[in-house]
Motif scaffolding. Sequence first.
Motif, short mmCIF file in Angstrom:
data_model
loop_
_atom_site.label_atom_id
_atom_site.label_comp_id
_atom_site.label_asym_id
_atom_site.label_seq_id
_atom_site.Cartn_x
_atom_site.Cartn_y
_atom_site.Cartn_z
N PHE A 175 21.17 -11.66 85.32
CA PHE A 175 21.16 -11.20 83.93
C PHE A 175 19.81 -10.55 83.59
O PHE A 175 19.77 -9.52 82.91
CB PHE A 175 21.44 -12.38 82.99
CG PHE A 175 22.90 -12.60 82.72
CD1 PHE A 175 23.85 -12.39 83.70
CD2 PHE A 175 23.33 -13.04 81.48
CE1 PHE A 175 25.20 -12.58 83.46
CE2 PHE A 175 24.68 -13.24 81.21
CZ PHE A 175 25.62 -13.01 82.21
N ALA A 176 18.73 -11.15 84.05
CA ALA A 176 17.40 -10.57 83.78
C ALA A 176 17.29 -9.18 84.40
O ALA A 176 16.73 -8.26 83.79
CB ALA A 176 16.31 -11.49 84.32
N ASP A 177 17.84 -9.01 85.60
CA ASP A 177 17.81 -7.70 86.25
C ASP A 177 18.58 -6.66 85.45
O ASP A 177 18.28 -5.47 85.50
CB ASP A 177 18.40 -7.79 87.66
CG ASP A 177 17.50 -8.54 88.64
OD1 ASP A 177 16.29 -8.68 88.34
OD2 ASP A 177 18.00 -9.00 89.67
N LEU A 178 19.59 -7.13 84.71
CA LEU A 178 20.43 -6.23 83.91
C LEU A 178 19.88 -6.02 82.50
O LEU A 178 20.48 -5.31 81.69
CB LEU A 178 21.85 -6.79 83.82
CG LEU A 178 22.67 -6.79 85.11
CD1 LEU A 178 23.93 -7.62 84.94
CD2 LEU A 178 23.01 -5.37 85.54
N GLY A 179 18.76 -6.68 82.19
CA GLY A 179 18.20 -6.55 80.85
C GLY A 179 18.93 -7.37 79.81
O GLY A 179 18.94 -7.02 78.63
N LEU A 180 19.53 -8.48 80.22
CA LEU A 180 20.27 -9.36 79.32
C LEU A 180 19.50 -10.65 79.14
O LEU A 180 19.12 -11.30 80.11
CB LEU A 180 21.66 -9.67 79.89
CG LEU A 180 22.53 -8.48 80.32
CD1 LEU A 180 23.83 -8.97 80.94
CD2 LEU A 180 22.81 -7.56 79.14
N ALA A 220 21.10 1.34 81.36
CA ALA A 220 19.98 2.29 81.44
C ALA A 220 18.89 1.92 82.43
O ALA A 220 18.25 2.80 83.01
CB ALA A 220 19.36 2.46 80.05
N LEU A 221 18.65 0.62 82.63
CA LEU A 221 17.49 0.20 83.42
C LEU A 221 17.46 0.79 84.83
O LEU A 221 16.38 1.21 85.28
CB LEU A 221 17.42 -1.32 83.48
CG LEU A 221 16.76 -2.01 82.28
CD1 LEU A 221 16.81 -3.52 82.44
CD2 LEU A 221 15.31 -1.54 82.12
N PRO A 222 18.58 0.81 85.57
CA PRO A 222 18.50 1.39 86.92
C PRO A 222 18.00 2.84 86.91
O PRO A 222 17.21 3.23 87.79
CB PRO A 222 19.94 1.30 87.42
CG PRO A 222 20.52 0.16 86.66
CD PRO A 222 19.91 0.24 85.31
N GLN A 223 18.44 3.62 85.93
CA GLN A 223 18.00 5.02 85.86
C GLN A 223 16.57 5.15 85.37
O GLN A 223 15.82 6.02 85.82
CB GLN A 223 18.95 5.81 84.95
CG GLN A 223 20.39 5.81 85.41
CD GLN A 223 20.58 6.39 86.80
OE1 GLN A 223 19.81 7.24 87.25
NE2 GLN A 223 21.58 5.90 87.50
N VAL A 224 16.18 4.27 84.43
CA VAL A 224 14.79 4.26 83.97
C VAL A 224 13.86 3.93 85.14
O VAL A 224 12.84 4.59 85.36
CB VAL A 224 14.59 3.26 82.82
CG1 VAL A 224 13.11 3.11 82.47
CG2 VAL A 224 15.37 3.71 81.58
N ARG A 225 14.22 2.91 85.90
CA ARG A 225 13.39 2.48 87.04
C ARG A 225 13.37 3.53 88.15
O ARG A 225 12.39 3.65 88.88
CB ARG A 225 13.91 1.14 87.57
CG ARG A 225 13.62 -0.01 86.60
CD ARG A 225 14.41 -1.26 86.93
NE ARG A 225 14.07 -2.36 86.02
CZ ARG A 225 14.83 -3.43 85.85
NH1 ARG A 225 15.96 -3.56 86.51
NH2 ARG A 225 14.45 -4.38 85.01
N ALA A 226 14.48 4.29 88.25
CA ALA A 226 14.52 5.35 89.27
C ALA A 226 13.79 6.60 88.81
O ALA A 226 13.56 7.52 89.62
CB ALA A 226 15.97 5.69 89.60
#
Length: 324
Positions: free
Chosen positions: A283-288, A207-213
């Motif tokens: 991993f941090a970039d992926l929310g892990l 989800a994070l890439p779409q949330v950030r976009a």
Amino acid sequence: MKQFVIAIALAPIALLLAAGAPVAAQNFPTRPITLIVPFPPGGSTDVAGRIIADKMGAFLGQPVIVENVGGAGGSIGVGRLARATPDGYTIDIGQWDTHVGSIIYNISFDLRTDFAPIGLISINPMLLVAKKTLPADDLKSLVAYMKAHPGDAKFVNQNASAQVGGLLLQKFAGTEVLFVPYRGAGPAMTDLISGQVDLLLVQGAVALPQVRAGTIKALAELSPKRSPSMPDISSADESGVPGLYIAGWFGLFAPKGTPSDVIAKLNAAMVTALADAKVRGRFADLGLDVASREQQTPQGLAAFNKAEIDKWWPIIKAAGIRGQ
């Protein structure tokens, strides 16, 4: 006397066999290792598996080759691991859906006894995300919307964890959602972006890439407190619904019966990979959130997996959840 002679003759062979066992394990691995990712390419499990496989291969001196074996919520891939030769050359990256939620399918293996834990990789906060036009920006306003429009909210049901999360949301909201079945988070995310569905419970990696976009919005991370990897997203407590908690995770497993020294070598490769600054950054970039050092041990994953089963199986069984 004849039996004594035979025993003397066989003694060197027995000694050679006894000596060969530790030598074989000591030389492990002598060929590539297969890492089963029990989902199609492109999802969070696949991405995390490829990151960890690359670094583990460098440590072990043999490539760790990712093989995607999708289907039935990950249970097909896990079933293949259960049937694999217990020699360390076939392992999997398991998670909530595969090593807890697979109980919803008609499986022929035992999630509690048919696997040898290698180590816990990460805790993966779950995000409840919504289409941009949904008139709710946090859990509190979502509950108000759901009560005003009972049964209208289209909630994606793409796996066992999503269905359990949706049932928990219904319980806390005191009303119902409309479950919409999907075969995976990828197609569901596409439809969430286009506004065809309203709510999706998914790991931050997806989800994070779409949330950030800005194509979708995050209502909350379903944890008591904010994740170190997603400090800008409110927890369930902050968002207005304390107690609405569910989290994913990743761990490495081998088939039951894999030698302990082979498990130790695989664990050392995993621990070394997780200590790498670049891996931790990705991993941090992926929310892990990388698991604690204690949880990264075989014993740590075994205890963690057991606690997850003990917590969630009664909920799954009481709700009568079955694989679709």
